[in-house]
Motif scaffolding. Structure first.
Motif, short mmCIF file in Angstrom:
data_model
loop_
_atom_site.label_atom_id
_atom_site.label_comp_id
_atom_site.label_asym_id
_atom_site.label_seq_id
_atom_site.Cartn_x
_atom_site.Cartn_y
_atom_site.Cartn_z
N GLU B 53 51.88 -26.11 4.13
CA GLU B 53 53.06 -26.83 3.61
C GLU B 53 53.27 -28.14 4.36
O GLU B 53 54.04 -28.98 3.95
CB GLU B 53 54.32 -25.97 3.74
CG GLU B 53 54.36 -24.83 2.74
CD GLU B 53 55.35 -23.74 3.14
OE1 GLU B 53 56.17 -23.99 4.06
OE2 GLU B 53 55.31 -22.66 2.54
N ARG B 54 52.62 -28.23 5.52
CA ARG B 54 52.78 -29.44 6.33
C ARG B 54 51.53 -30.31 6.23
O ARG B 54 50.51 -29.87 5.72
CB ARG B 54 53.01 -29.05 7.79
CG ARG B 54 54.29 -28.28 7.93
CD ARG B 54 54.49 -27.73 9.30
NE ARG B 54 55.55 -26.75 9.22
CZ ARG B 54 55.67 -25.68 10.00
NH1 ARG B 54 54.81 -25.47 10.96
NH2 ARG B 54 56.67 -24.84 9.83
N THR B 55 51.62 -31.51 6.80
CA THR B 55 50.41 -32.33 6.85
C THR B 55 49.57 -31.85 8.02
O THR B 55 50.09 -31.27 8.99
CB THR B 55 50.73 -33.82 7.08
OG1 THR B 55 51.29 -33.96 8.39
CG2 THR B 55 51.71 -34.34 6.03
N PRO B 56 48.29 -32.11 7.96
CA PRO B 56 47.44 -31.73 9.09
C PRO B 56 47.96 -32.33 10.40
O PRO B 56 47.94 -31.67 11.44
CB PRO B 56 46.08 -32.33 8.72
CG PRO B 56 46.08 -32.39 7.24
CD PRO B 56 47.50 -32.69 6.86
N GLU B 57 48.43 -33.54 10.32
CA GLU B 57 48.92 -34.22 11.51
C GLU B 57 50.09 -33.45 12.12
O GLU B 57 50.16 -33.28 13.35
CB GLU B 57 49.34 -35.64 11.16
CG GLU B 57 49.69 -36.46 12.39
CD GLU B 57 49.93 -37.92 12.05
OE1 GLU B 57 50.18 -38.22 10.87
OE2 GLU B 57 49.87 -38.73 12.97
N ALA B 129 44.13 -28.45 10.45
CA ALA B 129 44.82 -29.45 11.28
C ALA B 129 43.89 -30.58 11.71
O ALA B 129 44.31 -31.74 11.77
CB ALA B 129 45.43 -28.78 12.51
N VAL B 130 42.64 -30.26 12.02
CA VAL B 130 41.76 -31.27 12.62
C VAL B 130 40.77 -31.83 11.60
O VAL B 130 39.99 -32.73 11.91
CB VAL B 130 41.04 -30.70 13.87
CG1 VAL B 130 40.45 -31.81 14.73
CG2 VAL B 130 42.02 -29.88 14.73
N TRP C 195 41.64 -32.83 2.19
CA TRP C 195 43.01 -32.47 2.56
C TRP C 195 43.57 -33.35 3.67
O TRP C 195 44.77 -33.36 3.92
CB TRP C 195 43.11 -30.99 2.93
CG TRP C 195 42.45 -30.62 4.23
CD1 TRP C 195 43.04 -30.63 5.45
CD2 TRP C 195 41.11 -30.18 4.42
NE1 TRP C 195 42.15 -30.23 6.41
CE2 TRP C 195 40.94 -29.93 5.81
CE3 TRP C 195 40.03 -29.95 3.57
CZ2 TRP C 195 39.75 -29.48 6.34
CZ3 TRP C 195 38.85 -29.50 4.11
CH2 TRP C 195 38.71 -29.28 5.48
N MET C 196 42.71 -34.12 4.30
CA MET C 196 43.19 -35.04 5.33
C MET C 196 43.74 -36.31 4.70
O MET C 196 44.37 -37.12 5.38
CB MET C 196 42.07 -35.42 6.31
CG MET C 196 41.41 -34.24 7.01
SD MET C 196 42.53 -33.34 8.08
CE MET C 196 42.57 -34.40 9.52
#
Lengths: 811, 471, 202
Positions: B53-57, B129-130, C195-196
């Protein structure tokens, strides 16, 4: 940050500021600054692995001194290095003590003893005594890991040099570390020996006596060796080599690291074929045909041999004499013969190539490239022989450049070659159709087309097969000149000093200094005065002329047409028809055996002078041993023949010959003996200029193979039945009996099972050979290596044909 | 035996539940903890959903803020490690280090056997995330049961849409490839792990330049994370950073798993609060190990896996906090404590460890390959009573070629000797060589008299005699 | 000479396809070879070299680095007795002595009937349950000499579920075709994964 240009960084080594190249390793910068850091695993031509830890030094990058391996530490601005600190010394002592823990101290019987980095560094940096009292590691010693290399695992210090070389440089990862930790050892896979064409290099770079070369084992002690630097002439790449002898016998060659050519590497043929020079089978006495028994050659004296040769030349008259060969000669020898032919005999029938190269006027006028150009080019296009087999170190340089991403290699040719594993693309086409294939590539929308058009291109051009004429290669050159005018060329020519021989005028219509008979230079005409004004015959035409009764006397200058000329039938017929065949050689080859007058010449290592490689690089040859007393230098034979013919070539020493070359050969002007002998030009002097204008024929459409035929492809192999290999005891068994290789579907179509004997029919002959299925062969093609023991591919070839097709039938 | 607190769990041999917060072992109580059904029924894959639900950042920031310290041995914050990937270089890979083999260490295996989905979820969160394009889950070769449990979990998770193309119908797609090792301790070192995954001999690469985050698998940016580290991620995502940092201390938040083996009343794997729990709590509380076996005296303990310098009772009150343990001469390492009571033959105990590291040397660099085995040989003759007093010096001198300078050790207040802080310097490529020396150095420093007793009477033996004897 | 069975050859292709570079499949394929016949034969190494595109010497180099790969025949059951610190503190040496007596072979040896090989082993990550051992890499905890005897009895009967040496996980990873993203080799991808959103979190 400093305001220095980014091209260099300053590091302080032992209190002295040193300029270093960004990205280079500290150990390399220290080497250039004259500070020696001891090392075992580091090798400047291979990637660093940091394994031996011998090169640990105190490095301070602002956080205090720390012991770091200098082979893995890139220089950085302001780096402060102490290679003599207490910590460094203690580390060096400690590492050496560790290395000696398991090293057998069998130095007295070790080939390396006396020139061993482990010995030397123990002397310089070692602890002086060992505190190790346990049993050392034991292995069976030594074990042969190939026909040429033996491995003693007890001596091995596991530095990864040989294994890295095999993988990274040679591309033959056939030796590898096995086991782990204290049991680690270098080994091959069972029954898969280290059969690399470059295996000898591992012996040279081994920092201990773990790897020894079979031909050299126990032959000499290093302190008995005398060494000179010279240039290898086994092929036309021209690797720099250190020639070593003991008691006037050649015992070892070592590669010399020169940036422009071989980076220190040698192929095994170049490294070990000195055995042939020491061979008992050397030709050491002049011979003449016995008048009573025509099958016999009888020993004679030089006077008689020269007289008989002169008589045959005189009887024939200038237009009926031809000289074949000369690429074994030094530049000076070649010049003397070129001059003898033109000025004294009066013939232009001279050809250093044996119908297996490219026309001299094309070789000397294509826009030139160097090996370094090729390694830095955006693309290298190979259309020619299998470089791994014929010009091994060129192959090695290209392979390393390609695997490092410095260049991309595209090859177009009829068979799988050694370039395939590193090529960006290997395009397989039928023999004779390379130009067509290249045109299609450049006309289509293949991205390679753009790559070739938009970037720098070096073309390695030669004849892919002995069964095709020069025309297909010339057609490729035409297409490239037309569509890729920015491309430069490296000719893939056969035999050691072929380029030098062409430069010196040993080709029909060509005069010394890359000029033609139509446009001789003034300096030459003033010196030579009289010489033929019309271009003579090349090797094929000479042989045809002999058969047609238009040529009487053939002179073979280190040439063996029966083995090396693509068309044995033509060569054999010519020998039958010739009035007189005069041969000058180191061995009684099959062709020499049919000569009427035979004169023994000095061989490699027995003469000085210069040689020129495919790039046009002139480098020194150094005499190391005294030749057998009854042999003579080729230039001397020319001078004496001239005298017997009532003329004079006006040359009485090699130095004098070179001085004349420098004066009469426009391309060589300014290349003085002083420059050639200067230490800073030991890499050679590149001479690229030519006054010959490039002219290429209009491409021809190759003939179609008929439905029953197979196009014959015959390339050379490194190990063959040639004189160098067959007279070197360690090498002679390496040449494999060759078989006809055909795609399985072709064999199936013809109802032949793999491994069966078949009847092979060409326009020249019908013979029985073994045929084997090989799915790497293009359909419609049959491959038979050239000049291998047992099967002479040149029996099947018609040298006058553009390409040669054969048929096979079941017996 | 004293009455013990804590609850051993029969289907999880070795694990002892106690009343500390349980982040990664929460499901161990269930017999079917390894199944997808149980995992989903106990909040499984909620962390992943939250992440997506969040951005990877944002996810990366969250992990960085959680100060999740790597649980593999080095203790480096995972979020910071993730940030080392050079920008703009793709693809990047995730390599999960499940090659647990440090002597005394025993937690990743339990996490893989008992809660494989938690690990898988952690992998997915990291990849998301990365921006990691492919994940390789490298399990130690000798762990057949862990391989089976993880294989089954992966198969189930693939079928359920948690792994592979368009995970949970988002644009996030990644494969997790199960990979087993084949028996080589050194492969637990992250660069050796990468070599092994490339099909090579598992020999470490030199750092620099081969920091995996910049030059890793196939030369690409690669995150190598430990199983326990990744297993924390679902909980952090689900419960938030504050919940996580609310446990333990600011510099060492959360919990960590610690295996205590050797001479304690109740050896076991415990999940303990990070940063505050002390060695005394762990070894002596009834909740946990319940003291030394047979009410013996504690002689020494290895506080952080076989390669860590040893502690004695003098260091019992140190907490699980790297910034306190380091200056006292050792490390927390992989969360493994091996306890030696008063009956222990110290030189012999040291020999078991030195032998281990000498045996596990990859052979790449000289000091470890030659020095490790030599140390083992010298120590063995000392232990066997054939050594001389000179050998005790030799042990140190040989060790100093591997680790120049003062080697870290604990303080000995009774002798007025101060601690030498961690870490050591080394002439080797990786820590395996120094690890062969660490137990020798600790044992000789802390219990020199035991060594002297072993060589007593051999003062006049010459090197020749020793040589003849050892051969 | 072909080594792999038809079925395993197919499996080998599947395994190779999961990695960005075929060579990465070398260890999994060596395990597969060992699973097929219990040890790694020269034929197996030669075929693996072909499958992953390298030389047999390279495969030997990798294979011989790892202890689990046996390049000679071993027993149906390989019993690894841990000898590292915690187990040593808790009686590993006595256990090994007992095992050697019971089976009549020394560590590293195989019983004449080919049933058992015993080996001294390094830490098996079961230190709290010392002394421990593994049978074909399946743990047995707190093994007393009596317990050891009953393990041998159990393995000698048919009433157990320990597979033969070479078999590790009995469950294989299966990736459904429609869910398989596919290997991502370096060079194939130059930009961040979708997705990034290319914004990067660098």
């Amino acid at each position: 940050m400093s305001d220095k240009p980014p091209s260099e960084v300053t590091v302080t080594i032992n209190g002295v500021e040193v300029e270093a190249r960004p990205g280079e390793m500290l150990i390399a910068a220290a080497d250039r600054a004259g500070v020696h850091i001891p090392r075992f695993c580091y090798h400047e031509r291979m990637s660093s692995v940091g394994m031996c830890r011998m090169c640990l030094v105190d490095i301070d990058t602002g956080r205090g001194p720390m012991l770091q391996p200098s082979c893995m530490a890139p220089v950085s601005e302001g780096m402060v290095v102490d290679t003599e600190s207490e910590d460094t010394k203690r580390a060096q002592e400690g590492i050496l003590e560790f290395l000696l823990v398991n090293h057998p101290l069998d130095c007295p019987v070790c080939d390396k003893g006396g020139e061993c980095p482990l010995q030397d560094q123990t002397m310089a940096y070692g602890p002086g005594e060992s505190r190790f009292v346990e049993e050392k590691r034991h292995f069976e010693k030594p074990i042969p890991i190939s026909d040429l290399v033996h491995l003693d695992r007890e001596r091995c210090i596991l530095c990864d040099r040989c294994t890295r070389f095999a993988d990274e440089i040679a591309g033959d990862p056939l030796i590898q570390f096995t086991e782990r930790g204290n049991s680690m050892q270098v080994l091959t896979f069972p029954d898969e020996p280290f059969n690399s064409y470059f295996s000898g290099n591992t012996v040279q770079i081994c920092p201990v006596g773990a790897l020894t070369a079979a031909p050299y084992r126990f032959k000499a002690r290093p302190w008995d060796l005398e060494q000179v630097e010279s240039t290898c002439t086994t092929c036309s790449v021209g690797c720099r080599v250190a020639v070593e002898s003991s008691r006037n016998e050649l015992v070892r060659y070592l590669g010399v690291d020169v940036e422009s050519v071989n980076h220190g590497w040698l192929c095994d043929k170049g490294r070990f074929d000195y055995e042939a020079i020491n061979s008992d089978e050397r030709l050491i006495s002049p011979l003449v045909r016995d008048n009573q028994d025509r099958h016999q050659l009888l020993g004679t004296d030089w006077g008689s041999a020269l007289a008989r040769a002169a008589e045959a030349i005189q009887q024939a008259g200038p237009q009926r004499v031809g000289i074949i060969g000369g690429s074994r000669l030094t530049n000076e020898d070649a010049y003397a013969w070129a001059k003898l032919a033109r000025v004294v005999i009066g013939t232009d029938n001279v050809d250093a190539q044996l119908g297996d190269g490219l026309p001299a006027e094309v070789v000397l006028s294509l826009p030139p490239a160097t090996i370094a150009d090729a390694c830095d080019a955006d693309t290298v296009l190979i259309v020619g022989p299998d470089l791994k087999e014929e010009l091994p170190i060129l192959h090695l340089r290209l392979r390393v450049a390609a695997t490092k991403g410095q260049t991309k290699v595209i090859e177009i040719g009829p068979i799988a070659t050694g370039a395939e594993p590193y090529a960006q693309r290997s395009i397989r086409c039928r023999s004779g159709e390379a130009a067509k294939t290249l045109t299609a590539l450049l006309e289509g929308d293949d991205p390679l087309g753009n790559q070739l058009r938009d970037g720098s291109v070096v073309v390695v051009l030669g004849r892919a097969s002995m069964a095709e004429s020069a025309t297909p290669a010339l057609d490729v050159a035409s297409v490239i000149r037309d569509r890729l005018p920015h491309a430069t060329f490296l000719p893939a020519l056969r035999r050691g000093n072929v380029r030098g021989a062409l430069d010196m005028g040993l080709a029909p219509g060509i005069l010394p200094g890359r000029t033609t008979i139509d446009h001789p230079s003034e300096s030459l005409t003033s010196r030579w005065q009289t010489f033929p004004k019309k271009a003579g015959l090349d090797t094929t035409a000479m042989l045809q002329a002999v058969v047609a009764g238009q040529l009487d006397t053939l002179i073979l200058l280190g040439a063996d047409p029966l083995h090396d000329f693509p068309d044995r039938t033509l060569a054999a017929e010519a020998f039958q028809h010739a009035q007189t065949v005069i041969a000058i050689d180191n061995f009684v080859t099959e062709s020499v055996g049919q000569a009427d007058v035979v004169m023994p010449s000095t061989a490699y290592g027995e003469q000085g002078g210069t040689t020129t490689n495919i790039e046009g690089r002139i480098s020194r040859l150094t005499q190391k041993i005294t030749p057998p007393s009854s042999t003579r230098d080729d230039w001397m034979i020319a001078a004496e023949l001239a005298w017997r013919l009532g003329g004079d070539i006006g040359l009485s020493s090699r130095e004098e010959i070179w001085r004349e070359i420098e004066q009469v050969a426009p391309s060589h002007a300014g290349v003085t003996i002083d420059r050639i002998c200067a230490p800073e030009t030991h890499e050679g002097i590149l001479v690229q200029g030519s006054s010959i204008e490039l002219s290429l024929p209009t491409p021809q459409e190759p003939p179609v193979v008929d439905g029953y035929g197979l196009r014959l492809v015959s390339g050379r192999k490194l190990w063959d039945a040639g004189t160098g290999v067959s007279h070197s005891p360690s090498l002679q068994h390496l040449a494999e009996e060759s078989m006809l290789r055909v795609h399985p579907s072709d064999l199936h179509r013809l109802g032949v099972s793999s491994g069966a004997a078949v009847r092979v029919i060409s326009t020249r002959t019908t013979e029985t050979l073994l045929a084997v299925a090989d799915d790497t062969i293009l359909r419609g093609t049959a491959v038979l290596p050239f000049n291998q023991p047992g099967s002479r591919a040149n029996r099947f070839i018609d040298a006058t044909a553009l390409v040669n097709d054969i048929r096979i039938e079941t017996l | 035996m004293t009455e013990m607190g804590g609850t051993p769990i029969p289907h999880a041999p070795g694990f002892v539940a106690n009343d500390t917060p349980r982040i990664v072992t929460a499901r161990f109580d269930y017999e079917d903890s390894h199944t997808l059904e149980r995992y989903e029924a106990t909040g499984g894959y909620r962390g992943l959903r939250k992440a997506l639900e969040r951005t990877p950042e944002e996810v990366q920031t969250q992990v960085r803020d959680a100060t999740l310290l790597g649980r593999g041995g080095a203790g480096f914050p995972a979020g910071v490690k993730w940030g080392f990937c050079p920008p703009g270089v793709w693809p990047r890979y995730l390599v999960v280090n499940g090659d647990e083999s440090e002597p005394g260490t025993y937690k990743d295996r339990l996490l893989m056997e008992l809660d494989p989905h938690q690990l898988i979820e952690g992998c997915l969160i990291a990849c998301y995330a990365v921006g990691l394009s492919q994940c390789f889950l490298y399990i130690r070769g000798e762990m057949a049961v862990a391989q089976e449990r993880v294989a089954r979990a992966l198969n189930d998770a693939y079928s359920a849409g948690y792994i592979g193309k368009n995970i949970l119908d988002t644009e996030f797609s990644v494969d997790i490839i199960l990979h087993w090792g084949a028996g080589a301790y050194v492969v637990g070192e992250e660069t050796a792990l990468i070599e092994s995954l490339e099909g090579n001999r598992g020999m470490p690469r030199l750092k620099p330049p081969y920091f995996p985050a910049s030059i890793g698998l196939y030369g690409q940016p690669t995150i190598v994370n430990n199983v326990e580290t990744l297993s924390n991620l679902p909980w952090i995502l689900e419960h938030g950073v504050e919940a996580f940092t609310g446990i333990g201390t600011e510099s060492s938040p959360g919990t960590r798993m610690v295996a205590v083996s050797g001479h304690v009343q109740r050896p076991g794997v415990y999940e303990i609060v990070n940063g505050t729990t002390t060695f005394r709590d762990l070894l002596y509380s009834k909740e946990m190990c319940g003291g030394i076996r047979d009410d013996n005296q504690l002689k020494a303990f290895v506080p952080g896996g076989g390669s860590a310098p040893w502690f004695t009772a003098d260091q019992l009150d140190l907490p699980f906090e790297a910034s306190q343990v380091g200056p006292q001469g050792s490390m927390l390492g992989s969360g493994a404590i091996m306890v030696m009571d008063e009956t222990t033959d110290i030189p012999a105990a040291a020999l078991t460890l030195t032998k281990f590291y000498a045996h596990e040397s990859c052979g790449k660099c000289v000091p470890c390959r030659e020095g490790g085995t030599w140390l083992e040989q010298i120590l063995r003759r000392v232990v066997d009573g054939r050594g001389t007093p000179r050998d005790l010096e030799l042990l140190i001198e040989v060790g100093e070629t591997i680790c120049p300078g003062d080697f870290p050790h604990a303080a000995i207040p009774s002798k007025g000797i101060e601690a030498v802080p961690f870490p050591y310097r080394m002439t080797t490529i990786c820590f395996v060589g120094p690890s062969a020396f660490a137990p020798i150095h600790s044992a000789l420093t802390l219990f020199r008299e035991e060594f002297e007793a072993k060589v007593a009477g051999n003062e006049n033996r010459t090197m020749i005699e020793v040589a003849v004897d050892v051969r | 000479m072909k080594f792999f069975s038809e079925e395993n050859l197919e499996l080998a292709d599947v395994i190779i396809s999961r990695y960005p570079k075929p060579r990465s499949a070398m260890i999994p394929l060596l395990h597969l070879a060992q699973e097929q016949v219990g040890w790694v034969t020269d034929d197996a190494m030669a075929e693996i070299a072909e499958l992953v595109g390298t030389t047999s010497a390279e495969v030997l180099g990798t294979c011989s680095f790892y202890e689990m790969f046996k390049r000679h025949q071993v027993g149906t059951y390989v019993i690894n007795i841990c000898a590292t610190m915690s187990c040593a503190l808790m009686g590993a040496e006595e256990l090994m002595e007992h095992a050697e007596r019971r089976l009549g072979v020394k560590a590293g040896g195989t019983t004449a009937d080919g049933m058992f090989t015993i080996e001294g082993a390094e830490c098996q990550a079961a230190c709290t349950e010392a002394p421990c051992l593994q049978v074909n890499y399946r743990h047995r905890y707190r093994v007393t000499p009596d317990e050891f005897d009953s393990i041998i009895d159990e393995l000698s009967s048919t009433d157990h579920n320990v597979p033969d040496h070479g078999v590790l996980s009995q469950i294989r990873q299966h990736i459904p075709e429609d869910r398989f993203v596919g290997a991502v080799p370096p060079g194939d991808v130059a930009s961040a994964p979708v997705w990034m959103h290319d914004e990067g979190v660098d």
